[in-house]
Scaffold this motif. Structure first.
Motif, PDB file in Angstrom:
ATOM      1  N   ASN A  27       0.842  -1.200   0.000  1.00  0.00           N
ATOM      2  CA  ASN A  27       0.000   0.000   0.000  1.00  0.00           C
ATOM      3  C   ASN A  27       0.876   1.248   0.000  1.00  0.00           C
ATOM      4  N   PRO A  28       1.592   1.496  -1.104  1.00  0.00           N
ATOM      5  CA  PRO A  28       2.515   2.634  -1.146  1.00  0.00           C
ATOM      6  C   PRO A  28       1.784   3.969  -1.123  1.00  0.00           C
ATOM      7  N   THR A  29       2.325   4.919  -0.377  1.00  0.00           N
ATOM      8  CA  THR A  29       1.744   6.261  -0.304  1.00  0.00           C
ATOM      9  C   THR A  29       2.779   7.361  -0.538  1.00  0.00           C
ATOM     10  N   LYS A  30       4.056   7.005  -0.494  1.00  0.00           N
ATOM     11  CA  LYS A  30       5.130   7.974  -0.729  1.00  0.00           C
ATOM     12  C   LYS A  30       6.209   7.325  -1.587  1.00  0.00           C
ATOM     13  N   CYS A  31       6.897   8.162  -2.357  1.00  0.00           N
ATOM     14  CA  CYS A  31       7.913   7.631  -3.263  1.00  0.00           C
ATOM     15  C   CYS A  31       9.004   8.658  -3.516  1.00  0.00           C
ATOM     16  N   ASP A  32      10.249   8.215  -3.504  1.00  0.00           N
ATOM     17  CA  ASP A  32      11.386   9.016  -3.968  1.00  0.00           C
ATOM     18  C   ASP A  32      11.731   8.532  -5.372  1.00  0.00           C
ATOM     19  N   ILE A  33      11.953   9.473  -6.269  1.00  0.00           N
ATOM     20  CA  ILE A  33      12.234   9.134  -7.663  1.00  0.00           C
ATOM     21  C   ILE A  33      13.646   9.600  -8.007  1.00  0.00           C
ATOM     22  N   PHE A  34      14.480   8.654  -8.455  1.00  0.00           N
ATOM     23  CA  PHE A  34      15.872   8.982  -8.759  1.00  0.00           C
ATOM     24  C   PHE A  34      16.129   8.817 -10.258  1.00  0.00           C
ATOM     25  N   PRO A  35      16.482   9.910 -10.936  1.00  0.00           N
ATOM     26  CA  PRO A  35      16.820   9.813 -12.366  1.00  0.00           C
ATOM     27  C   PRO A  35      18.152   9.094 -12.554  1.00  0.00           C
ATOM     28  N   GLN A  36      18.225   8.293 -13.611  1.00  0.00           N
ATOM     29  CA  GLN A  36      19.447   7.557 -13.922  1.00  0.00           C
ATOM     30  C   GLN A  36      19.703   7.661 -15.419  1.00  0.00           C
TER      31      GLN A  36
ATOM     32  N   ALA B  68     -10.416   7.780  -9.479  1.00  0.00           N
ATOM     33  CA  ALA B  68      -9.090   7.627 -10.077  1.00  0.00           C
ATOM     34  C   ALA B  68      -7.988   7.759  -9.032  1.00  0.00           C
ATOM     35  N   VAL B  69      -7.083   6.787  -8.997  1.00  0.00           N
ATOM     36  CA  VAL B  69      -5.899   6.903  -8.135  1.00  0.00           C
ATOM     37  C   VAL B  69      -5.116   8.135  -8.560  1.00  0.00           C
ATOM     38  N   THR B  70      -4.767   8.990  -7.608  1.00  0.00           N
ATOM     39  CA  THR B  70      -4.097  10.248  -7.928  1.00  0.00           C
ATOM     40  C   THR B  70      -2.874  10.450  -7.036  1.00  0.00           C
ATOM     41  N   TRP B  71      -1.778  10.858  -7.653  1.00  0.00           N
ATOM     42  CA  TRP B  71      -0.534  11.146  -6.950  1.00  0.00           C
ATOM     43  C   TRP B  71      -0.121  12.586  -7.243  1.00  0.00           C
ATOM     44  N   GLU B  72       0.503  13.242  -6.273  1.00  0.00           N
ATOM     45  CA  GLU B  72       1.098  14.547  -6.517  1.00  0.00           C
ATOM     46  C   GLU B  72       2.583  14.369  -6.779  1.00  0.00           C
ATOM     47  N   ARG B  73       3.155  15.269  -7.625  1.00  0.00           N
ATOM     48  CA  ARG B  73       4.567  15.162  -8.013  1.00  0.00           C
ATOM     49  C   ARG B  73       5.299  16.486  -7.790  1.00  0.00           C
ATOM     50  N   PRO B  74       5.705  16.751  -6.528  1.00  0.00           N
ATOM     51  CA  PRO B  74       6.503  17.945  -6.257  1.00  0.00           C
ATOM     52  C   PRO B  74       7.973  17.708  -6.588  1.00  0.00           C
ATOM     53  N   SER B  75       8.692  18.786  -6.846  1.00  0.00           N
ATOM     54  CA  SER B  75      10.129  18.707  -7.130  1.00  0.00           C
ATOM     55  C   SER B  75      10.849  19.842  -6.412  1.00  0.00           C
ATOM     56  N   SER B  76      12.119  19.619  -6.114  1.00  0.00           N
ATOM     57  CA  SER B  76      12.927  20.675  -5.503  1.00  0.00           C
ATOM     58  C   SER B  76      14.355  20.608  -6.027  1.00  0.00           C
ATOM     59  N   ILE B  77      15.011  21.752  -6.031  1.00  0.00           N
ATOM     60  CA  ILE B  77      16.413  21.866  -6.421  1.00  0.00           C
ATOM     61  C   ILE B  77      17.174  22.502  -5.270  1.00  0.00           C
ATOM     62  N   PHE B  78      18.236  21.835  -4.838  1.00  0.00           N
ATOM     63  CA  PHE B  78      19.029  22.297  -3.701  1.00  0.00           C
ATOM     64  C   PHE B  78      18.141  22.622  -2.502  1.00  0.00           C
ATOM     65  N   GLY B  79      17.138  21.777  -2.273  1.00  0.00           N
ATOM     66  CA  GLY B  79      16.283  21.917  -1.109  1.00  0.00           C
ATOM     67  C   GLY B  79      15.162  22.933  -1.237  1.00  0.00           C
TER      68      GLY B  79
ATOM     69  N   VAL C 198      -2.552  11.063 -12.654  1.00  0.00           N
ATOM     70  CA  VAL C 198      -3.923  10.617 -12.454  1.00  0.00           C
ATOM     71  C   VAL C 198      -4.207   9.359 -13.272  1.00  0.00           C
ATOM     72  N   GLN C 199      -4.810   8.388 -12.647  1.00  0.00           N
ATOM     73  CA  GLN C 199      -5.148   7.121 -13.296  1.00  0.00           C
ATOM     74  C   GLN C 199      -6.292   7.325 -14.304  1.00  0.00           C
ATOM     75  N   VAL C 200      -6.056   6.913 -15.555  1.00  0.00           N
ATOM     76  CA  VAL C 200      -7.107   7.007 -16.580  1.00  0.00           C
ATOM     77  C   VAL C 200      -7.681   5.640 -16.923  1.00  0.00           C
ATOM     78  N   LEU C 201      -6.897   4.586 -16.711  1.00  0.00           N
ATOM     79  CA  LEU C 201      -7.379   3.214 -16.855  1.00  0.00           C
ATOM     80  C   LEU C 201      -7.064   2.468 -15.564  1.00  0.00           C
TER      81      LEU C 201
ATOM     82  N   PHE D 119       0.838   9.952  -2.556  1.00  0.00           N
ATOM     83  CA  PHE D 119      -0.544   9.537  -2.801  1.00  0.00           C
ATOM     84  C   PHE D 119      -1.512  10.568  -2.233  1.00  0.00           C
ATOM     85  N   ILE D 120      -2.508  10.928  -3.043  1.00  0.00           N
ATOM     86  CA  ILE D 120      -3.543  11.858  -2.591  1.00  0.00           C
ATOM     87  C   ILE D 120      -4.788  11.056  -2.218  1.00  0.00           C
TER      88      ILE D 120
END
Length: 273
Positions: A193-202, A238-249, A260-263, A225-226
């Motif tokens: 039941n994930p509600t938070k995620c860190d995303i790392f570009p590679q 629809a399952v909905t997630w927010e996607r905030p971003s930050s640079i140098f904090g 937002v989930q469409v299917l 997760f919203i």
């Protein structure tokens, strides 16, 4: 509206989707002998052997060729340890209204081991000429990509990958993704039941350079997760997630968007479709 994607090709968004074509099979039946000297990569990339102890020419294993046995000729598939070569990826386009459980973006389901919050196909809102639709479904990219890791609660998705990501246009965002062969490593807080995620570009074309660890401070991508009650006036089912971003904090408000989930995982459309 069209979208871009791929199928041993790549998936883009509203206009074209790039995806990998698993039918593009070129398996070498015989060992390939390099005609040039291999100096800059040790042991023929572990995909062959030197002709003899005084020679730097490689005798490549089946399914490999090149000066240092660096070119993979085998089939692109989910279970191969090799990353499907970018040249196998073919850009294709589709109309948004044509998206369904049958594709072209692969539908993520419970059978793939995905938690309910990650099943289906998702719409990346307010991305202009950048990303459009994506999913966490399996792909033919290989090297463990697009495979849900239940033990680690993570999944790595190739943005230029096999029918799992799309773009509205082949603009600057598309060009950057293609240049570095971008992979996102989604690391969630829970496997069921994930509600938070860190995303790392590679960047796969930069020796797998990743902005994880201490480098996360430079560019920090998150996904939260919203709860349904907080968006029931817009997309109640629809399952909905927010996607905030930050640079140098520092939070970048202009880069905020929602996924937002469409299917749904069963293939039915949501109110966001």
């Amino acid at each position: 509206m069209n979208y871009y994607f791929s199928l041993p090709f790549i998936i883009a968004s509203a206009a074209l989707i790039t995806y990998s074509d698993a039918s593009n099979i070129r398996i070498s039946k015989q060992r390939s002998l390099s005609q040039s000297w291999c100096y800059y990569r040790p042991s023929c990339n572990a995909h062959g052997s030197y002709l003899n102890w005084w020679s730097s020419k490689c005798n490549c294993d089946d399914g490999w060729e090149g000066t240092c046995c660096e070119n993979y000729l085998g089939k692109c598939s989910a279970d191969t340890s090799v990353l499907c070569p970018q040249e196998r990826l073919e850009v294709k386009s589709f109309s948004c209204e044509d998206v369904s459980a049958a594709g072209p973006i692969t539908l993520g389901t419970a059978d793939h081991g995905l938690p309910e919050n990650l099943q289906g196909v998702f719409w990346l809102q307010d991305q202009e000429d950048s990303s459009a639709l994506m999913s966490f479904a399996p792909s033919n990219d290989g090297q463990g990509l697009s495979v849900w890791n239940n033990d680690e609660s993570n999944i790595r998705v190739r943005v230029e990958g096999d029918k799992v990501w799309s773009f509205h246009t082949q603009g600057k965002a598309w060009e950057l993704v293609e240049r570095i062969d971008l992979v996102y490593d989604f690391r969630f807080n829970n496997a069921t039941n994930p509600t938070k995620c860190d995303i790392f570009p590679q960047a796969m074309n930069w020796n797998g350079f990743s902005l994880d660890g201490a480098k996360e401070f430079i560019l920090d991508f998150n996904m939260n997760f919203i709860p349904p009650e907080d968006h029931e006036d817009r997309f109640p089912d629809a399952v909905t997630w927010e996607r905030p971003s930050s640079i140098f904090g520092q939070n970048i408000e202009s880069s905020y968007y929602e996924i937002v989930q469409v299917l749904k995982g069963n293939g039915n459309t949501t109110s966001a479709f």
